[in-house]
Design an enzyme around this catalytic site. Structure first.
Site, PDB file in Angstrom:
ATOM      1  N   HIS A  27     -55.270  15.665   3.156  1.00 36.63           N
ATOM      2  CA  HIS A  27     -55.740  16.829   2.334  1.00 36.63           C
ATOM      3  C   HIS A  27     -56.452  16.954   1.136  1.00 36.63           C
ATOM      4  O   HIS A  27     -57.384  17.633   0.941  1.00 36.63           O
ATOM      5  CB  HIS A  27     -54.344  17.889   2.416  1.00 36.63           C
ATOM      6  N   ASP A  32     -54.793  38.388  20.972  1.00 37.46           N
ATOM      7  CA  ASP A  32     -54.592  39.409  20.083  1.00 37.46           C
ATOM      8  C   ASP A  32     -53.781  38.252  19.147  1.00 37.46           C
ATOM      9  O   ASP A  32     -52.483  37.705  19.408  1.00 37.46           O
ATOM     10  CB  ASP A  32     -53.591  40.416  20.977  1.00 37.46           C
ATOM     11  N   LYS A  87     -44.416  41.539  19.692  1.00 37.35           N
ATOM     12  CA  LYS A  87     -45.017  41.015  18.207  1.00 37.35           C
ATOM     13  C   LYS A  87     -44.140  40.715  17.241  1.00 37.35           C
ATOM     14  O   LYS A  87     -44.448  40.886  16.088  1.00 37.35           O
ATOM     15  CB  LYS A  87     -46.308  41.928  17.848  1.00 37.35           C
ATOM     16  N   GLU A  92     -58.557  26.421   7.157  1.00 37.91           N
ATOM     17  CA  GLU A  92     -57.940  25.374   6.667  1.00 37.91           C
ATOM     18  C   GLU A  92     -58.486  23.985   6.906  1.00 37.91           C
ATOM     19  O   GLU A  92     -58.587  23.381   7.940  1.00 37.91           O
ATOM     20  CB  GLU A  92     -56.552  25.356   7.180  1.00 37.91           C
TER      21      GLU A  92
END
Length: 388
Positions: free
Chosen positions: A381, A290, A216, A85
């Site tokens: 951006h 993770d 998770k 990004e």
């Protein structure tokens, strides 16, 4: 369809990865030219991936320097961020400049716990209640059974949650420098085996996990009670510094914070922050964490005040930050390099890494919030984030 090639011996090798690339090309007609270029020794990947075929290359940029005044992280750090990004690294660097010139971010790890939550079912609620009392009386024996399975994991306490004739035991462990999910699964299993062997009355059913640990995925229970590390990062920004660097006033930032709080409440959001997940994900990928644990780790809280002097106090609290500096992907070549840059690859460094993550999140939220207020969000951006 044909099976992907594997061998029981030496499956993590250059030869087998090439064999699988050739297989995928034959099956799909797509050449894995770039996927097959990497510097990672194949033999180091055993235990990290199956059917190893190549590497997905993600750009890494460094943000900073970021100054931290923590209990574990002290000094200036260049923060590795793996992302695709545009604008992200620049935005975090801007927040780091602001907090650095304000004297640095203060960080505190205020809790530490990793869970597994087995469920026990009984004939009725009274039997479930009696079981809960028995567990409290025999905690020391259950703890001994759990701790015997690991050299670093330690059972801290067992919470109890009851519904109908069902009772969940939420085992809370400290896990040293490991994230600890596998560690606590093994330890909790041993503790439950001791319970099943020694409880004097019938147990209708037992299961090692029944979703109360919410592994998770987000849960309000983990936000209130902690999963992983509970970390606070905070800073007080002088009024003039905010105006000079962020092109807005503390009052404007505070007003936007109230609007954002209300918007998050209306949406039922798990966080009232701007974008915790951006910084956490970029650091997780770069440093061998993770990445699925972003589901829990990105849920958090921001809090702001204008001081009597007119300065801006801002903090982020991450209640379920699941990080490791040992085990998992932390020992892989590029990931370990990034941890080494932060000074977080040695023993006893997990809390230091947690503080760096929290400080990074704070800097990113300050920068994005200021960009929205000063009307620089879209233009930045447009300038940095479009792949023309």
């Amino acid at each position: 369809m044909a099976k992907i090639p594997r061998t029981k011996s030496n499956d993590h090798s250059a030869q087998m990865s090439q064999t699988r690339r050739d297989f995928i090309e034959a099956q799909t007609g797509v050449a894995l030219t770039h996927t097959g270029h990497y510097s990672v020794p194949e033999e180091t990947l055993e235990g990290n991936i199956e059917n190893f075929t190549g590497v997905a290359q993600i750009p890494v940029g460094f943000a900073g320097p970021m100054n931290i005044n923590g209990e574990h992280a002290n000094g200036e750090f260049y923060v590795p961020m793996a992302t695709t990004e545009g604008t992200l690294v620049a935005s975090y660097s801007r927040g780091m400049r602001l907090t650095r010139e304000a004297g640095g971010v203060t960080t505190t790890v205020i809790d530490d716990a990793m869970q597994r939550a087995p469920m026990f079912a009984f004939k009725d609620a009274r039997e479930a209640l009696a079981f809960g009392s028995w567990v409290k009386q025999h905690f020391s024996s259950i703890k001994a059974a759990c701790n015997a399975t690991t050299s670093v994991g330690r059972l801290r306490d067992i919470e109890q949650h009851a519904v109908s004739k069902l009772r969940w035991l939420r085992f809370n462990f400290t896990c040293g420098d490991a994230a600890g999910q596998n560690m606590v699964s093994k330890a909790t299993k041993a503790g439950c085996e001791w319970i099943m062997a020694n409880y004097p009355a019938p147990i209708d059913h037992f299961v090692l996990a029944a979703n109360l640990d919410t592994d998770k995925k987000h849960s309000h229970l983990n936000s209130l009670h902690t999963r992983g590390k509970r970390v606070v990062a905070e800073v007080t920004l002088p009024r003039q510094l905010v105006t000079d660097i962020m092109h807005c006033t503390p009052e404007a930032l505070y007003k936007q914070r109230q609007y954002s709080n209300m918007g998050a409440m209306m949406a039922g959001s798990v966080s009232n922050g701007a974008h915790f997940a951006n910084g956490i994900t970029a650091l997780f990928i770069a440093c061998g964490q993770d990445v699925a644990n972003v589901a829990e780790s990105s849920a958090g809280f921001t809090f702001a005040e204008i001081t009597p002097q007119g300065d801006y106090y801002f903090s982020v609290t991450i209640p379920s930050l699941i990080v490791a500096t040992y085990g998992g992907g932390t020992g892989l070549a590029t990931q370990n390099e990034c941890l080494n840059v932060l000074g977080c690859s040695g023993k006893g460094s997990v809390n230091k890494f947690a503080e760096i993550v929290a400080a990074t999140v704070l800097c990113g939220d300050l920068s994005l919030g200021s960009a929205v207020v000063s009307d620089e969000w879209v233009s930045s951006h447009e300038r940095l984030g479009r792949n023309r």
